[in-house]
Structure formats: structure tokens, C-alpha cells
Enzyme design. Structure first.
Site, PDB file in Angstrom:
ATOM      1  N   LYS A 256       0.833  -1.198   0.000  1.00 51.48           N
ATOM      2  CA  LYS A 256       0.000   0.000   0.000  1.00 51.48           C
ATOM      3  C   LYS A 256       0.873   1.255   0.000  1.00 51.48           C
ATOM      4  O   LYS A 256       1.952   1.296   0.598  1.00 51.48           O
ATOM      5  CB  LYS A 256      -0.902   0.021   1.235  1.00 51.48           C
ATOM      6  CG  LYS A 256      -1.795  -1.195   1.381  1.00 51.48           C
ATOM      7  CD  LYS A 256      -2.814  -1.300   0.266  1.00 51.48           C
ATOM      8  CE  LYS A 256      -3.769  -2.444   0.514  1.00 51.48           C
ATOM      9  NZ  LYS A 256      -4.755  -2.609  -0.569  1.00 51.48           N
TER      10      LYS A 256
ATOM     11  N   ASP B 152      -0.541   0.052  -4.388  1.00 51.08           N
ATOM     12  CA  ASP B 152      -1.988   0.254  -4.307  1.00 51.08           C
ATOM     13  C   ASP B 152      -2.267   1.465  -3.436  1.00 51.08           C
ATOM     14  O   ASP B 152      -1.957   1.462  -2.244  1.00 51.08           O
ATOM     15  CB  ASP B 152      -2.631  -1.008  -3.716  1.00 51.08           C
ATOM     16  CG  ASP B 152      -4.140  -0.934  -3.626  1.00 51.08           C
ATOM     17  OD1 ASP B 152      -4.717   0.101  -3.998  1.00 51.08           O
ATOM     18  OD2 ASP B 152      -4.742  -1.925  -3.175  1.00 51.08           O
TER      19      ASP B 152
ATOM     20  N   HIS C 166      -9.431  -9.771  -7.854  1.00 51.67           N
ATOM     21  CA  HIS C 166      -9.188  -9.137  -6.558  1.00 51.67           C
ATOM     22  C   HIS C 166      -9.577 -10.073  -5.412  1.00 51.67           C
ATOM     23  O   HIS C 166     -10.704 -10.561  -5.349  1.00 51.67           O
ATOM     24  CB  HIS C 166     -10.001  -7.841  -6.492  1.00 51.67           C
ATOM     25  CG  HIS C 166      -9.976  -7.153  -5.155  1.00 51.67           C
ATOM     26  ND1 HIS C 166     -11.062  -7.142  -4.300  1.00 51.67           N
ATOM     27  CD2 HIS C 166      -8.996  -6.462  -4.533  1.00 51.67           C
ATOM     28  CE1 HIS C 166     -10.752  -6.457  -3.215  1.00 51.67           C
ATOM     29  NE2 HIS C 166      -9.515  -6.040  -3.326  1.00 51.67           N
TER      30      HIS C 166
END
Length: 372
Positions: A163, A192, A294
Site C-alpha cells: 500500500k 496500491d 481481486h
């Protein structure tokens, strides 16, 4: 014609071993059970992290179950009609998440009636698929993040995703730089942002991070910002990946047609199940876009085995300690195994995903109540 005789549901909560945030400590699962007119049974589920599971359960109980009885039980045939039936409650989101509970159970029943797995029913095209290490780790310290990446390396993953989106861009640069150094040049690295940036911040951030050889930037902007993603794609060289928060095939087609996404990542439950997922896969292939589903490796891994290599081999996301098997949520052995960076399917019938009614600290919840 084989029809749907009944659909029953059970709402329960599965605690996360590694919380995804201070306020995301569990996922809600609505386990579904369908019985067909020929007596065949199937099990499926709907799913939502922390928020919304009671609402999904209510939609299944009060609208979908009643509307489904008597309709065709052939996988795929009932989906469009029920989506139109629910449309006044929204074209996507809770409605499609709820529809997945029935759709998955119908595919499971069809495969079980044929004494085979869903992947073989659809048509398996490979015996294994690559997986990548993933985690919800923006709140980790740098040392904790690097320790997680090392665990992924030790487990044999050749690609990982972390992230980004710290308030100070220098923190993102430090973290991505350190991860790239630990990975070395031969392993893939994805980042992300989870919708944390606006267009200008995304442009600046990706410019600063692109030197670390990124395979993609995921959800850099608000998920439904079609114009923003289209403009960002014009500004940057790193491929944009979206899809976990797009809920219909129509919206995926919008993003693909506009050039707003170079990679798509449908969540099989959020888009409404296997039936719309297969349609999205066709759209991705038609637009030359890789598809990497996902989350939910027990489900997305099985479907990935059926996808053609029209663009590139799909990658399965394996979030550390978040699979249903790892969380102890399944009544049966996991239908898949992830080892040495690959996912393979274990012998089972249907989807092989049935939820245990007793999950340790988790409890079955009556409709309309959330005990999280």
C-alpha cells in the site's frame, strides 16, 4: 426445466488475524444454500469486509430468495432477470454483492450434480496459476513492512503488492525504495493507493515512485472517477489497475473503452458472481487488458484456472493470513493450495467452499444485527 426450489442464508462474521485497519477487524460472510427442483444442492456466499453484510443478508432474505424460487437453476440464466428485478435498489454495490450469493450457489450445484469442480465445468485451461503476496500494510512501520515482504520472498512469491498513500510523499518513496531493494530487480512490485489521491497528487506521486520499476499502480483515484483515470493514464507511464470497486460489466467496459484502465481486477463477489465475472473476462480480452482478480483466492484462484491466455496469464492475490482456509472459516479442506508462488486446485466438487457455522470467536448473526 430444472428450477430453484429454495434459497436459504446464514450471516456470520469471520475475525481477521491481521486487521486491515483499526476499524476493519473482521469480514462479514453470508453463506448461501440453494436446492434445485431435481434435488441437487449448492453452496455459495456473499462477502463484505466489516461494513454492509447485514444489508446484503436482508436483500438476499427479503428480495432475492422470494424472486428466485421457480426460476431456472441453470447457471447464468437467472442473473440478468434478477439484476433487473433489484435495479431500483441500485445497479451495483449491495445488489450485485447479494446476487453473488445465489449465483455462486447455482454454479456449485451444477458442478456437484455433475460430480465435478466448477473449474472443470467451465473448462480448466491450466493446472496452476501464479500468485502474488499482498497485504493491507499502510499502517505498518517500515520494519514491519519489510518483515512482511521477507515472508513473501521466503514463501516463494516472485511478485508482491504494498500500500501507498502516506500523507507525506517522502514516506511513500522511502517505503517503496526499501521494498524494491529487498526484492531485488528480478521480482515484481505493485503499489496500491486505495483511492487516496486526487489527480494532481497521483501524477506527482507516480512520477516520484515510477523509478522503482512498478508493474502497476492500483486505484490511484476515487474508484468511479472515469475522467480522472483517463487523464492520469495520459500523464503517466505506469499501468493503471482498477476494478475491486467497479460493480458491473457495464462499468468495466466504460473504463476499458476510455483507456482509463490498462489492467482490470474484478472482485468476483462484488460484481455479482461467476456469471458477470466471465463476461468481464471477455471484455478484458477484447480490449487487450490483463485481468488479475481481486482477493478471495479460494474463489478467484479456481476461476483463474479457466481464463484464456489471450493477453497475459492472470495473477491471484494472496493477502497474508486472510484466506478463508487460513482463517479457519471453512467446513471442508480448502479447495486450493498456494505454495512456492503458485496456486493449484485440490480435488473437490463444486466450488468446495462451505462455511463452518462455528468460527471460534465469530458467531452466526440474525438478519439485521451486526455484532462486530
Amino acid at each position: 426445466m430444472t428450477t430453484i426450489r429454495s434459497l436459504t442464508t446464514r450471516l456470520q462474521r469471520v475475525p481477521l488475524t491481521r486487521p486491515w485497519a483499526a476499524d476493519v477487524t473482521s469480514v462479514g460472510v453470508i453463506a448461501t444454500h440453494v436446492v434445485r427442483s431435481d434435488g441437487a444442492e449448492g453452496w455459495g456466499f456473499s462477502w463484505s469486509p466489516q461494513i454492509g453484510a447485514p444489508a446484503v443478508h436482508a436483500l438476499l432474505e427479503h428480495d432475492i430468495a422470494l424472486a428466485a424460487v421457480g426460476r431456472s437453476a441453470v447457471p447464468g440464466e437467472v442473473w440478468q432477470g434478477l439484476w433487473e428485478h433489484l435495479h431500483e435498489a441500485g445497479g451495483g454495490g449491495i445488489t450485485t454483492i447479494a446476487l453473488a450469493g445465489l449465483d455462486l450457489a447455482l454454479w456449485d450445484a451444477e458442478a456437484r450434480a455433475s460430480a465435478t469442480s466448477v473449474s472443470r465445468l467451465i473448462g480448466r485451461r491450466r493446472e496452476r496459476v501464479r500468485a502474488y503476496g499482498s497485504g493491507v500494510n499502510l499502517h505498518y512501520s517500515l520494519d514491519e513492512l519489510l518483515a512482511q515482504v521477507q515472508r513473501w520472498i521466503d514463501a516463494g512469491f516472485d511478485a508482491v503488492k504494498i500500500k501507498v498513500g502516506k500523507p507525506d510523499l517522502t514516506d511513500d518513496v522511502e517505503r517503496v525504495s526499501a521494498v524494491r531493494e529487498l526484492l531485488g530487480p528480478e521480482r515484481g512490485l505493485m503499489i496500491d493507493a486505495n483511492q487516496r489521491w486526487d489527480l494532481d497528487r497521483a501524477t506527482t506521486s507516480v512520477d516520484a515512485l515510477s523509478r522503482f520499476d512498478l508493474a502497476w499502480i492500483e486505484e490511484p483515484l476515487r474508484a468511479d472517477d472515469l475522467a480522472g483515470h483517463t487523464e492520469l493514464a495520459r500523464r503517466i507511464d505506469v499501468p493503471i489497475a482498477v476494478g475491486e470497486n467497479l460493480h458491473t460489466a457495464h462499468r468495466f467496459e466504460d473504463f476499458l473503452r476510455a483507456g482509463a484502465a490498462q489492467i482490470v481486477q474484478p472482485n468476483i463477489v462484488r460484481v455479482g458472481g461467476i456469471t458477470p465475472f466471465l463476461r468481464i473476462a471477455e471484455l478484458a480480452a477484447a480490449h487487450g487488458a490483463p485481468l488479475h482478480p481481486h482477493l478471495l483466492p479460494e474463489l478467484s484462484g479456481q476461476l483463474s484456472l479457466t481464463l484464456p491466455d489471450t493477453v497475459s496469464e492472470p495473477l491471484v492475490e494472496d493477502v497474508e493470513d486472510a484466506g478463508f482456509g487460513a482463517l479457519g472459516a471453512l467446513a471442508d479442506p480448502s479447495p486450493v493450495t498456494v505454495a512456492d508462488g503458485f496456486l493449484t486446485e485440490n480435488e473437490h466438487q463444486g466450488l468446495g467452499i462451505r462455511f463452518s457455522p462455528v468460527l471460534g470467536a465469530a458467531s452466526s448473526l440474525p438478519a439485521g444485527k451486526d455484532h462486530s
